[in-house]
Enzyme design. Structure first.
Site, PDB file in Angstrom:
ATOM      1  N   THR A  17      47.798  40.774  40.332  1.00  0.00           N
ATOM      2  CA  THR A  17      46.632  39.892  40.209  1.00  0.00           C
ATOM      3  C   THR A  17      47.006  38.433  40.404  1.00  0.00           C
ATOM      4  O   THR A  17      46.203  37.630  40.883  1.00  0.00           O
ATOM      5  CB  THR A  17      45.980  40.099  38.823  1.00  0.00           C
ATOM      6  OG1 THR A  17      45.438  41.413  38.795  1.00  0.00           O
ATOM      7  CG2 THR A  17      44.870  39.111  38.553  1.00  0.00           C
ATOM      8  N   SER A  76      50.322  46.713  41.107  1.00  0.00           N
ATOM      9  CA  SER A  76      51.424  47.385  40.399  1.00  0.00           C
ATOM     10  C   SER A  76      51.058  48.772  39.888  1.00  0.00           C
ATOM     11  O   SER A  76      51.942  49.520  39.462  1.00  0.00           O
ATOM     12  CB  SER A  76      51.967  46.511  39.271  1.00  0.00           C
ATOM     13  OG  SER A  76      51.165  46.578  38.118  1.00  0.00           O
ATOM     14  N   THR A 109      50.286  42.977  36.138  1.00  0.00           N
ATOM     15  CA  THR A 109      50.466  43.197  34.697  1.00  0.00           C
ATOM     16  C   THR A 109      50.517  44.683  34.331  1.00  0.00           C
ATOM     17  O   THR A 109      51.099  45.049  33.316  1.00  0.00           O
ATOM     18  CB  THR A 109      49.301  42.564  33.900  1.00  0.00           C
ATOM     19  OG1 THR A 109      48.073  43.141  34.334  1.00  0.00           O
ATOM     20  CG2 THR A 109      49.250  41.064  34.059  1.00  0.00           C
ATOM     21  N   ASP A 110      49.878  45.528  35.173  1.00  0.00           N
ATOM     22  CA  ASP A 110      49.648  46.912  34.732  1.00  0.00           C
ATOM     23  C   ASP A 110      50.919  47.722  34.487  1.00  0.00           C
ATOM     24  O   ASP A 110      50.947  48.561  33.578  1.00  0.00           O
ATOM     25  CB  ASP A 110      48.731  47.642  35.731  1.00  0.00           C
ATOM     26  CG  ASP A 110      47.284  47.169  35.607  1.00  0.00           C
ATOM     27  OD1 ASP A 110      46.958  46.500  34.604  1.00  0.00           O
ATOM     28  OD2 ASP A 110      46.473  47.456  36.508  1.00  0.00           O
TER      29      ASP A 110
HETATM   30  C1  SIN Z   1      48.359  44.857  39.027  1.00  0.00           C
HETATM   31  O1  SIN Z   1      48.929  45.301  38.029  1.00  0.00           O
HETATM   32  O2  SIN Z   1      48.950  44.729  40.121  1.00  0.00           O
HETATM   33  C2  SIN Z   1      46.923  44.500  38.982  1.00  0.00           C
HETATM   34  C3  SIN Z   1      46.476  44.064  37.643  1.00  0.00           C
HETATM   35  C4  SIN Z   1      47.123  42.799  37.174  1.00  0.00           C
HETATM   36  O3  SIN Z   1      48.059  42.248  37.735  1.00  0.00           O
HETATM   37  O4  SIN Z   1      46.636  42.295  36.110  1.00  0.00           O
END
Ligand code: SIN
Length: 345
Positions: A17, A76, A109-110
Protein backbone atom coordinates in the site's frame (compact mmCIF):
# COMPACT_ATOMS: atom_id res chain seq x y z
CA UNK A 1 19.32 12.01 12.98
CA UNK A 2 22.90 11.06 13.75
CA UNK A 3 25.91 12.02 11.71
CA UNK A 4 27.34 8.88 10.15
CA UNK A 5 29.53 10.02 7.26
CA UNK A 6 30.29 8.26 3.94
CA UNK A 7 27.92 5.43 4.66
CA UNK A 8 25.04 4.13 2.58
CA UNK A 9 21.50 3.10 3.40
CA UNK A 10 19.94 0.84 0.80
CA UNK A 11 16.18 1.01 0.25
CA UNK A 12 14.69 -2.12 -1.29
CA UNK A 13 11.16 -1.79 -2.68
CA UNK A 14 8.76 -4.74 -2.75
CA UNK A 15 5.36 -3.06 -3.28
CA UNK A 16 2.41 -2.79 -0.88
CA UNK A 17 0.00 0.00 0.00
CA UNK A 18 2.91 2.34 0.61
CA UNK A 19 3.34 2.16 -3.18
CA UNK A 20 -0.41 2.11 -3.84
CA UNK A 21 -2.46 4.52 -5.97
CA UNK A 22 -6.15 5.36 -6.11
CA UNK A 23 -7.96 6.88 -9.08
CA UNK A 24 -9.96 8.94 -6.57
CA UNK A 25 -7.70 11.33 -4.73
CA UNK A 26 -8.02 10.81 -1.02
CA UNK A 27 -9.62 7.32 -1.16
CA UNK A 28 -7.93 5.38 1.65
CA UNK A 29 -9.32 1.95 0.80
CA UNK A 30 -10.29 1.81 -2.90
CA UNK A 31 -6.79 1.69 -4.32
CA UNK A 32 -4.44 -0.66 -6.10
CA UNK A 33 -1.33 -1.60 -4.14
CA UNK A 34 2.17 -1.68 -5.63
CA UNK A 35 2.00 0.95 -8.39
CA UNK A 36 4.81 3.34 -7.51
CA UNK A 37 8.51 2.54 -7.69
CA UNK A 38 10.72 2.92 -4.65
CA UNK A 39 12.67 5.74 -6.29
CA UNK A 40 9.44 7.69 -6.75
CA UNK A 41 8.47 7.05 -3.11
CA UNK A 42 11.70 8.62 -1.99
CA UNK A 43 11.33 11.39 -4.53
CA UNK A 44 8.02 12.40 -2.94
CA UNK A 45 9.83 13.26 0.28
CA UNK A 46 11.50 16.63 -0.38
CA UNK A 47 14.45 15.98 1.93
CA UNK A 48 15.26 12.72 0.15
CA UNK A 49 14.60 13.53 -3.53
CA UNK A 50 17.30 12.41 -5.93
CA UNK A 51 17.98 8.82 -4.85
CA UNK A 52 18.89 6.78 -7.91
CA UNK A 53 18.20 3.19 -8.85
CA UNK A 54 21.22 1.13 -7.82
CA UNK A 55 23.77 3.88 -8.23
CA UNK A 56 25.23 6.59 -6.08
CA UNK A 57 23.29 9.78 -5.70
CA UNK A 58 23.46 12.93 -3.68
CA UNK A 59 20.34 12.07 -1.73
CA UNK A 60 21.17 11.47 1.89
CA UNK A 61 19.71 10.94 5.31
CA UNK A 62 21.66 11.61 8.49
CA UNK A 63 24.89 11.73 6.49
CA UNK A 64 24.16 8.40 4.78
CA UNK A 65 23.87 8.26 1.01
CA UNK A 66 20.62 6.63 -0.16
CA UNK A 67 20.60 3.94 -2.82
CA UNK A 68 17.39 2.30 -3.95
CA UNK A 69 16.53 -0.90 -5.73
CA UNK A 70 13.20 -2.40 -6.80
CA UNK A 71 13.16 -6.07 -5.78
CA UNK A 72 9.50 -6.76 -6.60
CA UNK A 73 6.27 -4.85 -7.08
CA UNK A 74 3.55 -6.93 -5.45
CA UNK A 75 0.67 -6.79 -3.02
CA UNK A 76 2.08 -8.65 -0.03
CA UNK A 77 -0.91 -11.01 0.09
CA UNK A 78 0.87 -12.62 -2.86
CA UNK A 79 4.29 -12.76 -1.20
CA UNK A 80 6.10 -15.93 -2.17
CA UNK A 81 9.33 -17.85 -1.82
CA UNK A 82 10.78 -16.48 -5.06
CA UNK A 83 10.56 -12.89 -3.79
CA UNK A 84 11.90 -13.93 -0.37
CA UNK A 85 14.86 -15.60 -2.10
CA UNK A 86 15.57 -12.47 -4.10
CA UNK A 87 15.16 -10.18 -1.09
CA UNK A 88 17.45 -12.35 0.99
CA UNK A 89 20.10 -12.35 -1.74
CA UNK A 90 19.95 -8.55 -2.11
CA UNK A 91 20.12 -8.06 1.67
CA UNK A 92 23.10 -10.38 1.85
CA UNK A 93 24.81 -8.56 -1.01
CA UNK A 94 24.37 -5.09 0.49
CA UNK A 95 25.01 -6.04 4.12
CA UNK A 96 28.39 -7.46 3.11
CA UNK A 97 29.52 -4.02 1.87
CA UNK A 98 31.45 -2.30 4.66
CA UNK A 99 30.03 1.11 3.73
CA UNK A 100 26.41 -0.03 4.05
CA UNK A 101 25.02 1.15 7.36
CA UNK A 102 21.65 -0.54 7.08
CA UNK A 103 18.76 -1.53 4.85
CA UNK A 104 15.18 -0.30 4.63
CA UNK A 105 12.60 -2.53 2.93
CA UNK A 106 9.26 -1.09 1.81
CA UNK A 107 6.59 -3.79 2.07
CA UNK A 108 2.85 -4.36 2.25
CA UNK A 109 1.45 -4.54 5.77
CA UNK A 110 -0.49 -7.77 5.27
CA UNK A 111 2.41 -10.22 5.42
CA UNK A 112 5.15 -7.88 6.63
CA UNK A 113 5.57 -9.91 9.82
CA UNK A 114 6.24 -13.06 7.78
CA UNK A 115 8.92 -11.52 5.59
CA UNK A 116 10.50 -9.89 8.64
CA UNK A 117 10.61 -13.21 10.47
CA UNK A 118 11.94 -15.09 7.44
CA UNK A 119 14.76 -12.57 7.00
CA UNK A 120 15.57 -12.61 10.71
CA UNK A 121 15.92 -16.39 10.60
CA UNK A 122 18.15 -16.37 7.53
CA UNK A 123 20.29 -13.25 7.89
CA UNK A 124 23.09 -13.22 10.38
CA UNK A 125 23.71 -9.51 10.67
CA UNK A 126 24.43 -6.92 13.31
CA UNK A 127 23.33 -4.16 10.94
CA UNK A 128 19.74 -2.90 11.01
CA UNK A 129 17.31 -4.25 8.40
CA UNK A 130 14.13 -2.21 8.76
CA UNK A 131 10.83 -3.14 7.15
CA UNK A 132 8.34 -0.33 6.74
CA UNK A 133 4.94 0.08 5.14
CA UNK A 134 1.79 2.19 5.03
CA UNK A 135 -1.88 1.72 5.76
CA UNK A 136 -2.88 4.43 3.27
CA UNK A 137 -1.89 4.63 -0.38
CA UNK A 138 0.51 7.27 -1.65
CA UNK A 139 -2.46 9.17 -3.19
CA UNK A 140 -4.27 9.59 0.17
CA UNK A 141 -4.93 13.11 1.46
CA UNK A 142 -2.70 12.30 4.42
CA UNK A 143 -0.56 9.31 3.43
CA UNK A 144 1.38 7.64 6.25
CA UNK A 145 4.06 6.16 3.98
CA UNK A 146 6.42 9.17 3.80
CA UNK A 147 6.64 9.54 7.60
CA UNK A 148 7.05 5.77 8.05
CA UNK A 149 9.87 5.82 5.50
CA UNK A 150 11.60 8.68 7.27
CA UNK A 151 11.24 6.86 10.61
CA UNK A 152 12.64 3.67 9.07
CA UNK A 153 15.64 5.65 7.79
CA UNK A 154 16.18 7.01 11.30
CA UNK A 155 16.34 3.42 12.60
CA UNK A 156 18.53 2.19 9.73
CA UNK A 157 21.00 5.01 10.27
CA UNK A 158 21.16 4.49 14.03
CA UNK A 159 24.43 3.47 15.63
CA UNK A 160 25.18 0.47 17.84
CA UNK A 161 24.48 2.40 21.02
CA UNK A 162 20.81 2.22 20.21
CA UNK A 163 21.01 -1.54 20.09
CA UNK A 164 18.94 -1.90 16.91
CA UNK A 165 20.51 -4.81 15.07
CA UNK A 166 18.95 -7.39 12.85
CA UNK A 167 15.47 -7.25 11.41
CA UNK A 168 12.84 -4.88 12.79
CA UNK A 169 9.61 -3.29 11.60
CA UNK A 170 8.73 0.40 11.85
CA UNK A 171 5.18 1.68 11.51
CA UNK A 172 3.42 4.73 13.00
CA UNK A 173 6.54 5.75 14.89
CA UNK A 174 6.85 2.40 16.67
CA UNK A 175 9.77 -0.05 16.39
CA UNK A 176 8.88 -3.76 16.65
CA UNK A 177 11.12 -6.82 16.61
CA UNK A 178 10.75 -9.25 13.70
CA UNK A 179 10.01 -12.05 16.16
CA UNK A 180 7.18 -10.29 17.96
CA UNK A 181 5.58 -8.00 15.38
CA UNK A 182 2.11 -8.82 14.10
CA UNK A 183 -0.54 -6.92 12.24
CA UNK A 184 -3.51 -6.58 14.57
CA UNK A 185 -5.69 -4.00 12.84
CA UNK A 186 -7.01 -3.83 9.29
CA UNK A 187 -7.48 -0.05 9.11
CA UNK A 188 -5.76 2.00 11.80
CA UNK A 189 -2.44 3.61 10.97
CA UNK A 190 -0.89 2.05 14.09
CA UNK A 191 -1.78 -1.43 12.84
CA UNK A 192 0.96 -3.48 14.51
CA UNK A 193 1.59 -4.88 17.97
CA UNK A 194 4.49 -6.62 19.66
CA UNK A 195 2.14 -8.39 22.08
CA UNK A 196 3.35 -9.28 25.55
CA UNK A 197 7.01 -8.77 24.58
CA UNK A 198 6.41 -5.06 24.11
CA UNK A 199 7.75 -2.71 21.48
CA UNK A 200 11.47 -2.11 21.02
CA UNK A 201 11.00 1.64 21.04
CA UNK A 202 9.71 4.71 19.25
CA UNK A 203 10.95 7.13 16.63
CA UNK A 204 10.38 10.74 17.65
CA UNK A 205 11.35 13.45 15.18
CA UNK A 206 14.18 11.32 13.80
CA UNK A 207 15.48 10.29 17.24
CA UNK A 208 15.13 6.84 18.73
CA UNK A 209 13.60 6.28 22.14
CA UNK A 210 14.57 2.68 22.93
CA UNK A 211 12.49 0.77 25.50
CA UNK A 212 14.16 -2.63 25.55
CA UNK A 213 17.12 -4.51 24.15
CA UNK A 214 16.53 -6.73 21.15
CA UNK A 215 17.29 -10.23 22.48
CA UNK A 216 16.49 -11.98 19.24
CA UNK A 217 18.63 -15.05 19.77
CA UNK A 218 17.15 -15.92 23.14
CA UNK A 219 13.62 -15.60 21.73
CA UNK A 220 14.45 -17.96 18.89
CA UNK A 221 16.69 -20.31 20.85
CA UNK A 222 13.99 -22.90 21.43
CA UNK A 223 13.16 -23.17 17.75
CA UNK A 224 16.45 -23.06 15.89
CA UNK A 225 19.05 -20.48 15.12
CA UNK A 226 19.53 -19.44 11.55
CA UNK A 227 21.88 -22.10 10.45
CA UNK A 228 20.46 -22.43 6.99
CA UNK A 229 23.21 -21.17 4.76
CA UNK A 230 21.93 -18.46 2.47
CA UNK A 231 23.59 -20.39 -0.34
CA UNK A 232 21.36 -23.40 0.19
CA UNK A 233 18.22 -21.22 0.17
CA UNK A 234 19.40 -19.67 -3.09
CA UNK A 235 19.58 -23.14 -4.65
CA UNK A 236 16.14 -24.28 -3.52
CA UNK A 237 13.10 -24.08 -5.78
CA UNK A 238 10.78 -24.04 -2.78
CA UNK A 239 10.77 -24.58 0.96
CA UNK A 240 9.14 -27.75 2.30
CA UNK A 241 5.37 -27.33 2.21
CA UNK A 242 3.71 -26.54 5.53
CA UNK A 243 0.01 -25.77 5.93
CA UNK A 244 -1.80 -24.06 8.80
CA UNK A 245 -4.95 -25.74 10.13
CA UNK A 246 -7.31 -23.82 12.42
CA UNK A 247 -9.24 -25.30 15.31
CA UNK A 248 -12.68 -23.78 15.83
CA UNK A 249 -16.06 -24.80 17.15
CA UNK A 250 -17.29 -27.67 15.01
CA UNK A 251 -13.79 -28.35 13.61
CA UNK A 252 -13.53 -31.79 12.04
CA UNK A 253 -10.58 -33.64 10.58
CA UNK A 254 -11.84 -33.01 7.01
CA UNK A 255 -9.15 -30.52 6.00
CA UNK A 256 -6.34 -32.70 7.31
CA UNK A 257 -7.89 -35.76 5.61
CA UNK A 258 -8.05 -33.81 2.33
CA UNK A 259 -4.39 -32.83 2.70
CA UNK A 260 -3.45 -36.45 3.33
CA UNK A 261 -5.41 -37.61 0.29
CA UNK A 262 -3.76 -34.96 -1.89
CA UNK A 263 -0.37 -36.04 -0.60
CA UNK A 264 -0.90 -39.50 -2.05
CA UNK A 265 -1.25 -38.10 -5.56
CA UNK A 266 1.02 -35.02 -5.46
CA UNK A 267 4.17 -35.39 -7.51
CA UNK A 268 5.99 -32.27 -6.29
CA UNK A 269 6.35 -30.37 -3.03
CA UNK A 270 4.33 -32.82 -1.01
CA UNK A 271 2.99 -31.71 2.34
CA UNK A 272 5.75 -32.01 4.93
CA UNK A 273 4.32 -30.20 7.93
CA UNK A 274 1.21 -28.84 9.60
CA UNK A 275 0.99 -26.00 12.11
CA UNK A 276 -2.14 -26.15 14.22
CA UNK A 277 -3.62 -22.79 15.15
CA UNK A 278 -5.18 -24.32 18.23
CA UNK A 279 -7.82 -22.73 20.44
CA UNK A 280 -6.84 -21.14 23.77
CA UNK A 281 -3.93 -22.81 25.49
CA UNK A 282 -3.47 -25.32 22.66
CA UNK A 283 -6.74 -27.24 22.61
CA UNK A 284 -7.89 -29.15 19.52
CA UNK A 285 -11.28 -30.77 18.83
CA UNK A 286 -11.35 -34.55 19.22
CA UNK A 287 -11.94 -35.18 15.51
CA UNK A 288 -9.20 -32.82 14.40
CA UNK A 289 -6.82 -34.33 16.94
CA UNK A 290 -7.39 -37.84 15.56
CA UNK A 291 -6.74 -36.62 12.01
CA UNK A 292 -3.57 -34.83 13.10
CA UNK A 293 -2.33 -37.96 14.85
CA UNK A 294 -2.91 -39.83 11.61
CA UNK A 295 -0.95 -37.16 9.74
CA UNK A 296 1.92 -37.44 12.17
CA UNK A 297 1.93 -41.22 11.87
CA UNK A 298 2.27 -40.82 8.11
CA UNK A 299 5.47 -38.77 8.48
CA UNK A 300 4.13 -35.21 8.58
CA UNK A 301 5.64 -33.00 11.26
CA UNK A 302 2.93 -31.34 13.34
CA UNK A 303 3.57 -28.28 15.52
CA UNK A 304 1.03 -26.78 17.91
CA UNK A 305 0.53 -23.02 18.30
CA UNK A 306 -2.41 -20.93 19.47
CA UNK A 307 -4.79 -18.81 17.44
CA UNK A 308 -4.92 -16.33 20.37
CA UNK A 309 -3.40 -13.04 19.27
CA UNK A 310 -1.32 -12.70 22.42
CA UNK A 311 0.44 -15.10 24.75
CA UNK A 312 2.26 -18.39 24.25
CA UNK A 313 1.24 -21.91 25.27
CA UNK A 314 1.76 -22.50 28.97
CA UNK A 315 2.12 -25.78 30.83
CA UNK A 316 3.80 -29.15 30.45
CA UNK A 317 5.91 -30.01 27.42
CA UNK A 318 3.79 -31.15 24.48
CA UNK A 319 4.22 -34.93 24.29
CA UNK A 320 1.92 -35.27 21.30
CA UNK A 321 2.93 -32.60 18.80
CA UNK A 322 5.89 -30.28 18.33
CA UNK A 323 5.95 -26.96 20.16
CA UNK A 324 5.87 -23.64 18.31
CA UNK A 325 7.90 -21.89 21.02
CA UNK A 326 5.57 -18.96 21.39
CA UNK A 327 5.48 -18.13 17.68
CA UNK A 328 2.21 -17.15 16.03
CA UNK A 329 0.86 -19.71 13.52
CA UNK A 330 2.20 -17.80 10.49
CA UNK A 331 5.67 -17.50 12.01
CA UNK A 332 5.63 -21.08 13.29
CA UNK A 333 4.91 -22.12 9.70
CA UNK A 334 8.05 -20.33 8.49
CA UNK A 335 10.11 -21.77 11.36
CA UNK A 336 8.87 -25.27 10.53
CA UNK A 337 9.58 -24.83 6.80
CA UNK A 338 13.16 -23.77 7.61
CA UNK A 339 13.50 -26.50 10.21
CA UNK A 340 12.44 -29.14 7.66
CA UNK A 341 14.67 -27.58 5.00
CA UNK A 342 17.65 -27.92 7.33
CA UNK A 343 16.96 -31.62 7.58
CA UNK A 344 16.71 -31.88 3.82
CA UNK A 345 19.93 -30.10 2.96
C1 SIN B 1 -0.21 -5.29 1.02
O1 SIN B 1 -0.02 -5.92 2.06
O2 SIN B 1 0.58 -5.33 0.06
C2 SIN B 1 -1.44 -4.48 0.85
C3 SIN B 1 -1.97 -3.95 2.12
C4 SIN B 1 -1.05 -2.99 2.81
O3 SIN B 1 0.10 -2.76 2.46
O4 SIN B 1 -1.55 -2.38 3.81
Amino acid sequence: MNSVVNKKIVILGTGGTIAGKSAVAGDNVGYVASQIGVEQLLGAIPALAGAKDGVSSKASYGGCELVCEQVSQIDSKDMNFEVWQCLLARCQHWLAQPDVQGIVITHGTDTLEETAFFLQCCLDTAKPVVLTCAMRPATAIAPDGPQNLLDALAVASSDDQNGIRGVVAVCAGVIHSAVDVQKVHNYRLDAFSSGDAGVLGYVKEGKLDICRKYEVNSRLAGVFIASIAIKSIAKMTSLPRVEIVLNHSGATGAIVEALLAQRKTATSNQLAGIVIAATGNGTISKELEIALQKAEASGITVWRSTRCAFGALVGKADVQFGDSHGLSPVKARIALMLHLAQGAT
